[in-house]
Design an enzyme around this catalytic site. Structure first.
Site, PDB file in Angstrom:
ATOM      1  N   ASN A   1      10.902  11.767  23.768  1.00  0.00           N
ATOM      2  CA  ASN A   1      11.994  10.581  22.759  1.00  0.00           C
ATOM      3  C   ASN A   1      11.564   9.997  22.413  1.00  0.00           C
ATOM      4  O   ASN A   1      10.012  10.057  21.823  1.00  0.00           O
ATOM      5  CB  ASN A   1      12.422   9.283  24.410  1.00  0.00           C
ATOM      6  CG  ASN A   1      13.339  10.009  25.418  1.00  0.00           C
ATOM      7  OD1 ASN A   1      13.947  11.272  24.863  1.00  0.00           O
ATOM      8  ND2 ASN A   1      13.708   9.500  26.796  1.00  0.00           N
TER       9      ASN A   1
ATOM     10  N   ARG B   1      15.985  14.989  28.598  1.00  0.00           N
ATOM     11  CA  ARG B   1      14.883  15.923  28.577  1.00  0.00           C
ATOM     12  C   ARG B   1      14.384  17.140  29.297  1.00  0.00           C
ATOM     13  O   ARG B   1      14.143  17.983  28.701  1.00  0.00           O
ATOM     14  CB  ARG B   1      14.226  14.844  28.174  1.00  0.00           C
ATOM     15  CG  ARG B   1      13.425  14.188  26.887  1.00  0.00           C
ATOM     16  CD  ARG B   1      12.533  13.173  26.797  1.00  0.00           C
ATOM     17  NE  ARG B   1      12.378  11.829  28.207  1.00  0.00           N
ATOM     18  CZ  ARG B   1      11.645  10.745  28.546  1.00  0.00           C
ATOM     19  NH1 ARG B   1      10.499  11.481  27.832  1.00  0.00           N
ATOM     20  NH2 ARG B   1      11.964  10.370  29.759  1.00  0.00           N
TER      21      ARG B   1
END
Length: 755
Positions: free
Chosen positions: A35, A17
């Site tokens: 996520n 990320r």
């Protein structure tokens, strides 16, 4: 343009990320990344078409080193003007089938190691230093998504400095779930076996000194406890063997550096690559000519299991010591799971060790060290655990319905097969007792929860008395599904077929024991796989196991059984009676039983190798799994084939009596080393020839080798050479163990055809 992107792979817990954030900002894109509860990552970006296309290209080409992308789905549409900036959103809790679970534990990275040793860095000497590129994953995760509150790090609230790093997208520790430091992270401390604190400034380096001095120290790591002691002093090793009831079984060692390893072992390029990889497995290395460590570490073996440090704590242990390596063996009572809890450690290990090096972070999942051996430049996994599990194995073919498999009885792993992925648990061990069986049940239940798979079939071994068979029935009732018992050696071949995506193959499957379709003990089989069906074509000659299971413990019994009609066998067994528990009285009983003709029969290749080891005086008692055959391989190293016995295959039976007889007749005429080598050559040639004959007869082009005997480098490479010389493709397990640790994959794969 707008792009809605879903990424499947190892993309949680590996700095994915932050990488997406930095890349999106660089490309001047707006949107978000987050996520998902199924272990995927969702990305939505809006911006210039050219920038989005370049952004997608960079996701594939510039991803973090530990990330693995298996699928990247993109849906394009018109820009909705929905976002003002690019942000990282909170993870979704929604559960679907997890395309991939959390990544395995990862060894300390070079950047963290530099910081650990930098006196100016605020994490100088912090033993649990980690970042998004390294550290524990599977051993701390309790549920998905992989966020701090779902790990055992939830017990350690971040300090302000760690929090600043955690929320800064440009920092290496941005969203590193195991982020910690001296101020807020887990603490380490040293105690005596009586739970008394050892007052010292530096518990870790103090523990290292104690180990070097010859004390035995229990050390808590990421996935469980190790027991450590000196590699240069034999006395503590002998003491450790007595308390662990481990008479001869080799211990693994942890060396302080690669340079240190090379002072006592030979290291090839492939072995060096494995040793220094982020997996950091135990690698079986050949002892060097100037090997100087204690012979008590790996008695009568030519190789030694070696690993390098994989946490900051391990590196710090070696800072103030001169020893090149420490024994670092899993801390568990015989046939029980590795110890993970501090109080449990005191209770179970207090009579074994002198000191405890402890920390106060909970271990969510037990995980032993993985073990690998290199055969002809190809890594062969012996134990698949830390660093590998629970990352899935991708199959070429998709299964129609999810299957759970539970393995056999020794070296057990569980396996969940769903769609085109096989998720294997970490190494569980021998499930003959209730503690390890409970560990297996917990591990498969946890993996089912992580993957969110609803199994429709359960597979187990054909043996009706295995604990895994009863567990299969219990779980089938719980989940309301059907049980498929799979023959042991069929499952070995199934693991090969699944791993390579084979439609048709001849399989050589050799090990110590597997319950046969006829109720007998199989273990030396030539099998045929075609489109979901397996047939037994050829097998090793049946040999008597005098005394049944006692013959597996005392291979002298196998020698008498095989040579029971030889005129000199009685005199020979009497001459060896001192190596039997009850001496001459037992030898008399063995001779009497040999004359009755009432035996347990076996086709086991392992038992034949055991007999040869006993015949040559290499090993008279099996104190650990495979010991006689393992020592025979070491004994045969650098020998030569002086007997040159040609394979004898009568119909579908491979003769093994003739090689045992030939060795018996030549005892004293040739060196035992050359006789050992000759025996392995005969078995290799016989198996290869029998497989080739069947392959030619059936028009099959692929011949595989599986089962515990496939760990024998000499036998495997000899079969490979013969098979490939005849123009066939040779395959052997590489993604899962060839032994029983890979059998759950084969069970699940075969069951998927039966359902």
């Amino acid at each position: 343009m707008r792009a809605e992107i879903t990424v499947t792979g190892i993309v949680q817990g590996v700095g994915f990320r932050p990488f997406i954030y930095r890349t999106a900002v660089k490309e001047n894109l707006k949107g978000f990344v987050r996520n998902c509860g199924d272990a995927t990552v969702e990305i939505i970006v809006e911006g210039d078409k050219k920038n989005i296309k370049h952004f997608i290209k960079l996701i594939r080409s510039e991803k973090p080193p530990l990330a693995q992308i298996y699928k990247l789905k993109v849906k394009f549409s018109r820009d909705k003007g929905e976002f003002k900036e690019f942000r990282i959103y909170r993870s979704l809790e929604e559960k679907r089938f997890s395309g991939l679970v959390i990544p395995p534990d990862i060894s300390i990275c070079s950047k963290c190691l530099e910081e650990l040793k930098d006196s100016k860095n605020r994490r100088y000497d912090y033993f649990f230093i980690t970042c998004t590129d390294c550290g524990p994953r599977y051993t701390v995760i309790e549920k998905l998504p992989y966020d701090r509150e779902n790990t055992t790090m939830v017990d350690f609230p971040m300090c302000e400095k760690c929090k600043e790093e955690y929320v800064n997208p440009l920092n290496r520790r941005f969203h590193a779930q195991t982020i910690a430091c001296h101020a807020c992270g887990p603490r380490v401390y040293l105690t005596t076996k009586d739970k008394e604190n050892v007052e010292c400034k530096d518990p870790i380096r103090e523990a290292g000194k104690l180990v070097e001095e010859g004390f035995i120290v229990a050390i808590k790591g990421n996935g469980g406890f190790h027991i450590a002691t000196s590699t240069l002093k034999s006395e503590p090793i002998i003491r450790l063997r007595k308390v662990k009831h481990r008479a001869q079984k080799p211990f693994a060692v942890m060396a302080k550096s690669l340079e240190a390893v090379k002072t006592f072992a030979k290291v090839s390029k492939e072995e060096e690559k494995l040793l220094t990889s982020y997996i950091r497995p135990i690698v079986l290395l050949e002892k060097s000519d100037n090997y100087y460590l204690s012979e008590e570490i790996a008695p009568k073996l030519h190789n030694i299991g070696v690993m390098l440090p994989y946490t900051g704590l391990h590196y710090m242990l070696f800072d103030n010591v001169k020893e090149p390596a420490f024994i670092m063996t899993s801390a568990n009572p015989p046939s029980e799971p590795i110890v993970v809890d501090n109080e449990e450690a005191y209770r179970r290990l207090g009579s074994t060790v002198d000191y405890f090096l402890l920390h106060n972070r909970r271990i969510a999942q037990r995980c032993d060290d993985s073990v690998v051996r290199v055969h002809d430049k190809i890594p062969t996994i012996i134990r698949r655990s830390r660093g590998y599990a629970p990352a899935p194995i991708f199959l070429k073919n998709r299964v129609k319905k999810p299957v759970l498999a539970l393995g056999a009885e020794e070296n057990v792993t569980g396996c969940i097969l769903n769609e085109d992925k096989a998720f294997l648990t970490q190494y569980i061990g021998d499930v003959k007792n209730v503690e390890t069986l409970s560990y297996l049940e917990h591990a498969v239940t946890h993996l089912l929860n992580l993957t969110n798979v609803k199994v429709q079939y359960i597979a187990c071994d054909l043996h009706p008395k295995f604990n895994t068979t009863s567990l299969a029935s219990k779980l089938a009732e719980k989940f309301g599904c059907e049980v498929f018992p799979i023959q042991h050696h069929y499952a070995h071949l199934g693991s090969l077929v699944a791993e390579y995506g084979l439609d048709e193959a001849i399989g050589i499957v050799c090990d110590g024991f597997g319950y046969g379709l006829d109720g007998k003990a199989w273990g030396g089989e030539i099998l045929y796989w075609v489109e979901g069906e397996i047939k037994r074509l050829t097998h090793l000659q049946e040999q008597p196991m005098i005394g049944g299971d006692k013959a597996t413990l005392y291979p002298l019994r196998m020698v008498v059984g095989i040579l029971r009609e030889h005129s000199k066998i009685e005199d020979w067994i009497y001459s060896k009676s001192s190596f039997l528990p009850f001496g001459k009285a037992e030898a008399e009983i063995i001779i009497r039983q040999a004359k009755t003709g009432k035996f347990t029969w076996t086709t086991s290749c392992g038992r034949v190798l055991d007999a040869i080891a006993a015949l040559l005086g290499v090993c008279y008692e099996r104190t650990y799994e495979g010991e006689p055959a393992i020592k025979l391989e070491s004994y045969a190293l650098n020998g030569k084939d002086i007997l040159k016995v040609e394979p004898k295959i009568d119909g579908n039976i491979i003769n093994t009596e003739n090689i045992v007889l030939e060795i018996f007749e030549n005892l004293g005429k040739y060196s035992a080393k050359d006789l050992a080598y000759s025996a392995q050559e005969y078995i290799s040639k016989s198996l290869a020839q029998a497989a080739i004959e069947k392959a030619e007869e059936l028009g099959v082009r692929i011949i595989g080798f599986s089962g515990g005997v496939a760990y024998n480098k000499h036998i495997t490479l000899t079969i490979k050479k013969i098979v490939e010389k005849r123009g066939f493709k040779f395959v052997v397990n590489s993604k899962v163990p060839a032994g029983d640790g890979g059998i759950s994959l084969g069970q699940a794969f075969i069951a998927s055809f039966l359902g």
